[in-house]
Scaffold this motif. Structure first.
Motif, PDB file in Angstrom:
ATOM      1  N   ASP A   1       0.827  -1.199   0.000  1.00 13.21           N
ATOM      2  CA  ASP A   1       0.000   0.000   0.000  1.00 13.21           C
ATOM      3  C   ASP A   1       0.864   1.254   0.000  1.00 13.21           C
ATOM      4  N   GLU A   2       1.944   1.221   0.750  1.00  9.59           N
ATOM      5  CA  GLU A   2       2.863   2.360   0.790  1.00  9.59           C
ATOM      6  C   GLU A   2       3.506   2.567  -0.584  1.00  9.59           C
ATOM      7  N   ALA A   3       3.907   1.462  -1.212  1.00  7.66           N
ATOM      8  CA  ALA A   3       4.518   1.538  -2.540  1.00  7.66           C
ATOM      9  C   ALA A   3       3.523   2.075  -3.570  1.00  7.66           C
ATOM     10  N   LEU A   4       2.280   1.641  -3.467  1.00  2.67           N
ATOM     11  CA  LEU A   4       1.254   2.097  -4.404  1.00  2.67           C
ATOM     12  C   LEU A   4       0.974   3.582  -4.221  1.00  2.67           C
ATOM     13  N   GLU A   5       1.015   4.048  -2.980  1.00  2.00           N
ATOM     14  CA  GLU A   5       0.820   5.473  -2.707  1.00  2.00           C
ATOM     15  C   GLU A   5       1.944   6.294  -3.329  1.00  2.00           C
ATOM     16  N   LYS A   6       3.172   5.789  -3.252  1.00  2.47           N
ATOM     17  CA  LYS A   6       4.308   6.484  -3.864  1.00  2.47           C
ATOM     18  C   LYS A   6       4.162   6.522  -5.384  1.00  2.47           C
TER      19      LYS A   6
ATOM     20  N   PRO B   1      12.214  -6.415 -11.782  1.00  2.00           N
ATOM     21  CA  PRO B   1      11.544  -7.705 -11.575  1.00  2.00           C
ATOM     22  C   PRO B   1      10.608  -7.699 -10.368  1.00  2.00           C
ATOM     23  N   SER B   2      11.042  -7.056  -9.281  1.00  2.00           N
ATOM     24  CA  SER B   2      10.202  -6.985  -8.075  1.00  2.00           C
ATOM     25  C   SER B   2       8.960  -6.139  -8.320  1.00  2.00           C
ATOM     26  N   LEU B   3       9.141  -5.068  -9.082  1.00  2.00           N
ATOM     27  CA  LEU B   3       8.007  -4.199  -9.414  1.00  2.00           C
ATOM     28  C   LEU B   3       6.979  -4.969 -10.226  1.00  2.00           C
ATOM     29  N   TYR B   4       7.447  -5.693 -11.221  1.00  2.00           N
ATOM     30  CA  TYR B   4       6.547  -6.467 -12.079  1.00  2.00           C
ATOM     31  C   TYR B   4       5.871  -7.583 -11.292  1.00  2.00           C
TER      32      TYR B   4
ATOM     33  N   ALA C   1       5.157  -7.570  -8.137  1.00  2.00           N
ATOM     34  CA  ALA C   1       4.199  -7.009  -7.178  1.00  2.00           C
ATOM     35  C   ALA C   1       2.971  -6.404  -7.854  1.00  2.00           C
ATOM     36  N   PHE C   2       3.181  -5.709  -8.974  1.00  2.00           N
ATOM     37  CA  PHE C   2       2.088  -4.937  -9.567  1.00  2.00           C
ATOM     38  C   PHE C   2       1.792  -5.256 -11.029  1.00  2.00           C
ATOM     39  N   GLY C   3       2.608  -6.083 -11.671  1.00  2.00           N
ATOM     40  CA  GLY C   3       2.438  -6.275 -13.104  1.00  2.00           C
ATOM     41  C   GLY C   3       3.272  -5.234 -13.835  1.00  2.00           C
ATOM     42  N   ASN C   4       2.923  -4.926 -15.058  1.00  2.00           N
ATOM     43  CA  ASN C   4       3.691  -3.934 -15.814  1.00  2.00           C
ATOM     44  C   ASN C   4       3.307  -2.507 -15.437  1.00  2.00           C
ATOM     45  N   LYS C   5       3.908  -1.544 -16.098  1.00  2.00           N
ATOM     46  CA  LYS C   5       3.674  -0.133 -15.786  1.00  2.00           C
ATOM     47  C   LYS C   5       2.200   0.233 -15.961  1.00  2.00           C
ATOM     48  N   GLU C   6       1.590  -0.300 -16.991  1.00  2.00           N
ATOM     49  CA  GLU C   6       0.175  -0.019 -17.262  1.00  2.00           C
ATOM     50  C   GLU C   6      -0.705  -0.500 -16.104  1.00  2.00           C
ATOM     51  N   GLU C   7      -0.423  -1.716 -15.626  1.00  2.00           N
ATOM     52  CA  GLU C   7      -1.203  -2.267 -14.517  1.00  2.00           C
ATOM     53  C   GLU C   7      -0.960  -1.481 -13.228  1.00  2.00           C
TER      54      GLU C   7
END
Length: 202
Positions: free
Chosen positions: A18-23, A50-53, A55-61
């Motif tokens: 949630d903190e990462a998504l807020e950033k 790789p960790s970003l993908y 956790a959240f998928g690609n940039k669009e997601e």
């Protein structure tokens, strides 16, 4: 120091989604979809690609998740204004709260939904389309509320609810652009008052 203590202190910090998504939301809000680079996103979130993908998928997601958080949080007030007792109260509350929100110093200026849909290259066409859908959906919410107001006699029978809804949405979009260009809360409130002075009578 015991071995157990060393193990505890040596554990990596738990990744707070949630903190990462807020950033990520703050970056997209400020930069727009295309302006937010993967390099800035990974550096700010403190993860590698790789960790970003993972956790959240690609940039669009990631953008879509950030957008959902934005709509459910910072701009939740836009869904609530339709509960005001009169059509004029709906417009006044919407414009006044927008003036405050769009210029609030604690977050990026302007509206993420508006700014993100103003421009974009081929790679951002899907994002642009989604943002336009968000805006159109809200216009429909306002249209339905103004139809009710007309049926209740709160607006005159010759009022066009759809045009009135689009008028408010257009004002909001213009106020957003003004805010990102440096307009103050007082500037935007003055614009809101001008619009309200010409609000149609019942």
């Amino acid at each position: 120091m015991t071995t157990e203590t060393k193990k505890i202190r040596g554990r990596p910090r738990v990744f707070d989604m949630d903190e990462a998504l807020e950033k990520a939301l703050q970056i997209f809000w400020k930069r727009g979809y295309e302006g937010a680079s993967l390099a800035e996103l990974t550096e700010t979130l403190g993860v590698n690609k790789p960790s970003l993908y993972a956790a959240f998928g690609n940039k669009e997601e990631l953008f879509m998740k950030a957008l959902s958080k934005y709509v459910a949080g910072p701009v939740a007030f836009v869904r609530e204004v339709v509960n005001e007792p009169t059509a004029r109260d709906v417009a006044q509350t919407f414009l006044y709260k927008a003036a405050e929100f769009l210029t609030e110093p604690s977050h990026p200026k302007g509206c993420m939904v508006v700014q993100g849909a103003l421009s974009g290259g081929e790679s951002a066409e899907m994002i642009k389309s989604v943002l336009i859908q968000y805006r159109t959906a809200y216009e429909k919410v306002l249209t339905k509320r103004f139809e009710q107001a007309r049926n209740d006699g709160d607006l005159s029978s010759d009022t066009n609810p759809e045009s009135l809804a689009k008028y408010l949405a257009t004002l909001h979009q213009g106020m957003s652009v003004q805010a990102t260009s440096g307009a103050s809360k007082e500037d935007l409130l003055a614009i809101a008052d001008l619009a309200l002075n010409g609000w149609p009578k019942a």
